[in-house]
Design a protein around this motif. Structure first.
Motif: not given
Length: 388
Positions: A76-77, A79-80, A83, A103, A106, A109
């Motif tokens: 997720a990091e 993805m953040k 973007q 997902w 993301y 958070p």
């Protein structure tokens, strides 16, 4: 009134991976496992097809078997920072389930993992990205389910995250991707698909759509699994098993599962027993346990030319043997002392597993312990109950 939950778009057949070149977007994070998707060229093709669609991609790889919540937070990091507007899970169920959970983190958070354990507690997704699932194994059906199984390493527990929000927007069911799957993985995942068919059919949710898919999927598995194991380059058998896996996933996404999965989740998390292998050990004895409370086993048995619940249980034991899978938990080298030390713990966790609520017969902790012990030894559970 009922609603049919299914992946938004489904592309199936050999070569269907090429549909990635037709998606609309700007950025995608591809989540995958170890090296298999790189070695067989699937990852390279996926990146190329996305590039053809004008989509820039970034790869998050190394997702382990039985993915942990910590791995999902790491993804997720990425993805953040990147973007993406698409998240693409490519590989076995572990990679796709991890991608689904990434997902969630993301898009939210600050959400806590423990808040996701309660069924149907995932908040509304698709605020930032949509999801594509491309399975490389023919077993879980995760490409069309609202389910992700994630392991809490600290507790030694597998948690099914259950929410229709997790149902992929696009599923690509391409049998060519499976050609490099090792025989033992083909066996384990195929037996997982078989279990999904049986459990979805007899669940306490009546659904005509799920029933037809479950019976059809069961027939395909019995007709193709041995061939896929013994002749891995037979793309027709591979595609048939991939289709059966999807059908089984679609069936249980709408009717859900039962205590076979509740039991398997615990031994997978604690002892590392492969999920499909554990399912195939538990399924025959769970059929014998449940047969006292449902008359549906003979109905699905007819899909493979059989008449009774016991005949179905024995046919599954026969198929399990023919695809070189084991028949007891003790065969994994788990000592009696180690087993008995944890028996109360895993039985209590199995009782509160979300899948238990959909089982056709309501079990007690003692019932689950008895099934566990029979399957530890590899002996028949309460066969007389079935034969009455």
């Amino acid at each position: 009134m009922s609603k049919l939950f299914i992946a938004g778009e489904v592309f199936h057949g050999a070569g269907s991976l090429s549909e990635l070149k037709n998606i609309k977007g700007t950025k995608a994070v591809i989540v995958t496992g170890g090296q298999s998707m790189k070695k067989n060229g699937t990852l390279e093709k996926a990146v190329a097809f996305l590039k053809e669609a004008g989509v820039e991609s970034r790869i998050f790889d190394g997702v382990e078997e039985d993915p942990s919540s910590a791995t999902c937070l790491k993804g997720a990091e990425v993805m953040k920072e990147f973007q993406p507007d698409w998240i693409v899970g490519v590989g076995g169920c572990s990679a796709i389930d991890a991608a689904k959970t990434m997902w969630i983190f993301y898009e939210y958070p600050d959400i806590e993992f423990d808040s996701l354990i309660k069924p149907f507690s995932v908040p509304t997704l698709r605020n930032k990205a949509k999801f594509i699932a491309i399975p490389s194994t023919s077993g879980t059906g995760t490409e069309t389910t609202g389910l992700a199984v994630i392991t809490d390493r600290d507790k030694g527990v597998k948690y099914p995250i259950v929410s229709y929000e997790l149902t992929p927007d696009i599923a690509i069911v391409d049998g060519e991707i499976c050609a490099s799957m090792p025989a033992h993985v083909t066996s384990n995942t195929g037996l997982d698909a078989l279990t999904h068919c049986v459990e979805a059919f007899v669940s306490n949710i009546d659904d005509n759509y799920a029933d037809v898919l479950a019976k059809g999927g069961l027939e395909i598995v019995f007709n193709n699994l041995e061939e896929a194991v013994n002749n891995p380059d037979n793309i027709k058998a591979r595609q048939n098993m991939h289709d059966a896996s999807f059908m089984a996933g679609l069936a249980f996404n709408n009717a859900w599962l039962g205590i076979v999965h509740s039991l398997s989740h615990q031994v997978g998390a604690l002892y590392g027993i492969p999920h499909g292998c554990a399912n195939a050990i538990f399924l025959p004895n769970v059929i014998r346990f449940n047969a006292a409370a449902t008359n549906k086993y003979p109905l699905i048995a007819k899909a493979i030319g059989l008449e009774t619940a016991e005949e179905l249980a024995q046919a599954i034991e026969g198929l399990r043997k023919n695809v070189n899978n084991i028949s007891s938990i003790s065969e994994f080298g788990i000592t009696r002392e180690n087993w008995e030390k944890n028996l109360d713990y895993i039985a209590n966790n199995a009782l509160i597993d979300p899948c238990t609520g959909f089982n056709p017969r309501v079990p007690s902790v003692e019932d689950l312990k008895e099934i566990y012990n029979a399957c530890y030894e590899g002996i028949v559970y309460a066969q007389t109950e079935v034969l009455k």
